[in-house]
Enzyme design. Structure first.
Site, PDB file in Angstrom:
ATOM      1  N   ASP A 187      35.240  47.169  32.640  1.00  0.00           N
ATOM      2  CA  ASP A 187      34.616  46.416  32.774  1.00  0.00           C
ATOM      3  C   ASP A 187      33.043  46.767  31.414  1.00  0.00           C
ATOM      4  O   ASP A 187      31.690  45.827  31.862  1.00  0.00           O
ATOM      5  CB  ASP A 187      34.248  46.392  33.644  1.00  0.00           C
ATOM      6  N   SER A 188      33.077  48.080  31.061  1.00  0.00           N
ATOM      7  CA  SER A 188      32.123  48.173  30.142  1.00  0.00           C
ATOM      8  C   SER A 188      32.216  47.337  29.177  1.00  0.00           C
ATOM      9  O   SER A 188      30.731  47.365  28.344  1.00  0.00           O
ATOM     10  CB  SER A 188      32.291  48.980  29.521  1.00  0.00           C
ATOM     11  N   ASP A 205      40.623  48.081  34.269  1.00  0.00           N
ATOM     12  CA  ASP A 205      39.358  48.467  35.565  1.00  0.00           C
ATOM     13  C   ASP A 205      39.222  47.281  36.301  1.00  0.00           C
ATOM     14  O   ASP A 205      39.601  45.998  35.370  1.00  0.00           O
ATOM     15  CB  ASP A 205      37.806  47.884  35.050  1.00  0.00           C
ATOM     16  N   LYS A 208      41.552  50.271  38.140  1.00  0.00           N
ATOM     17  CA  LYS A 208      40.627  51.224  38.697  1.00  0.00           C
ATOM     18  C   LYS A 208      39.656  50.890  39.876  1.00  0.00           C
ATOM     19  O   LYS A 208      39.309  49.616  39.219  1.00  0.00           O
ATOM     20  CB  LYS A 208      39.521  52.439  37.151  1.00  0.00           C
ATOM     21  N   GLU A 238      36.119  51.232  41.815  1.00  0.00           N
ATOM     22  CA  GLU A 238      35.383  52.084  42.324  1.00  0.00           C
ATOM     23  C   GLU A 238      34.895  52.270  43.580  1.00  0.00           C
ATOM     24  O   GLU A 238      34.673  50.545  43.964  1.00  0.00           O
ATOM     25  CB  GLU A 238      33.987  51.937  41.317  1.00  0.00           C
ATOM     26  N   GLU A 246      31.827  60.348  37.789  1.00  0.00           N
ATOM     27  CA  GLU A 246      31.247  59.599  36.899  1.00  0.00           C
ATOM     28  C   GLU A 246      28.985  60.156  36.976  1.00  0.00           C
ATOM     29  O   GLU A 246      28.990  59.998  38.346  1.00  0.00           O
ATOM     30  CB  GLU A 246      30.661  58.492  36.420  1.00  0.00           C
TER      31      GLU A 246
END
EC number: 2.1.2.11
Length: 264
Positions: free
Chosen positions: A45-46, A84, A112, A114, A181
């Protein structure tokens, strides 16, 4: 050339062999990275920041991640492909199931997510239904406003212990990979040693099983703030494929990340 799977990465961990990951968003770059031997590609999602120009990752949608996942899938033969799950696309287990299914159908091998303890039920349900999960702890960019900015996490004893406990719990819930991270190197070492599953670091020191960077940072094409943990490999090599090879070699021999790229 055999495909990289979660079993491949687990074998690498057991053998002490470091592996590499990069973000990718289209077929052309993905093909180049795959061809040079990058083990894991992440449709991150960067893309909200490096492609769309946003200040953070929050505006990215599942449909956008799915689009770029399909693009990357067409360009690769070997690399493991992770997608993501964007902000608020997995707020409930039911929502996570629907959106993760869409990303797997777009070509992802794994999704992925978070978060820590609150995600355990979701991780278990996804795994039980055939959707592999990569967890993500430490500086989780979707929580940037909770953290008050992009800040190193786990520097005090209480938060370090919480992150370690969450890592163990996520593994027990069924996660097959973990990204950590922007945490102190000592904490990353403790997590890597405590878990059976492979741990991928970004801004987390050199002792994790693998390393991941954003492709724009590796190629020196990021605009604005350049993270301390990143390295411009294109500057020292002058060619994209050579830059990727240099990144792979430095991770393999332990020279990246160095102390300059690490937090204490």
């Amino acid at each position: 050339m055999s495909k990289v799977t979660s079993s491949t990465l687990l074998k690498y961990k057991q053998e002490g062999r470091k592996f590499t990951a990069l973000t990718a968003y289209d077929a052309s770059f993905a093909s180049a990275f795959d061809g040079e031997g990058i083990d894991v590609l992440l449709v991150g999602d960067s893309l909200g920041m490096v492609l769309q120009g946003h200040d953070d990752t929050l505006p990215v949608t599942t449909a956008e991640i799915a689009y770029h996942t399909r693009c990357v899938r067409r360009g690769i033969e070997r690399s493991l492909l992770i997608a993501d799950m964007p902000f608020m696309s997995y707020a409930t287990p039911e929502q996570a199931m629907e959106n993760a299914t869409a990303l797997m159908q777009a070509g992802a091998n794994m999704v992925k997510l978070e978060g820590g303890h609150w995600l355990l039920e979701t991780v278990t349900k996804l795994t039980e239904r055939g959707i592999p999960v990569c967890a993500h702890l430490g500086l989780t960019p979707q929580s940037v406003h909770v953290f008050g900015g992009f800040k190193v996490q786990g520097r005090d004893a209480e938060n370090a212990q919480r992150i370690l406990d969450e890592a163990k719990a996520l593994e027990a819930a069924g996660a097959q990979l973990l990204v950590v991270e922007c945490i102190p190197a000592s904490l990353a070492t403790a997590i890597t040693q405590a878990l059976t599953i492979p741990v991928i670091g970004i801004g987390a020191g050199a002792t994790t099983d693998g390393q991941i960077l954003v492709m724009h940072d590796v190629l020196g094409i990021s605009s604005g703030y350049i993270p301390r943990f990143s390295k411009n490999y294109l500057k020292q090599t002058g060619e994209i494929r050579s830059a990727v090879r240099a990144y792979i070699e430095e991770v393999a021999n332990g020279s990246f990340p160095s102390a300059d790229h690490t937090f204490n």
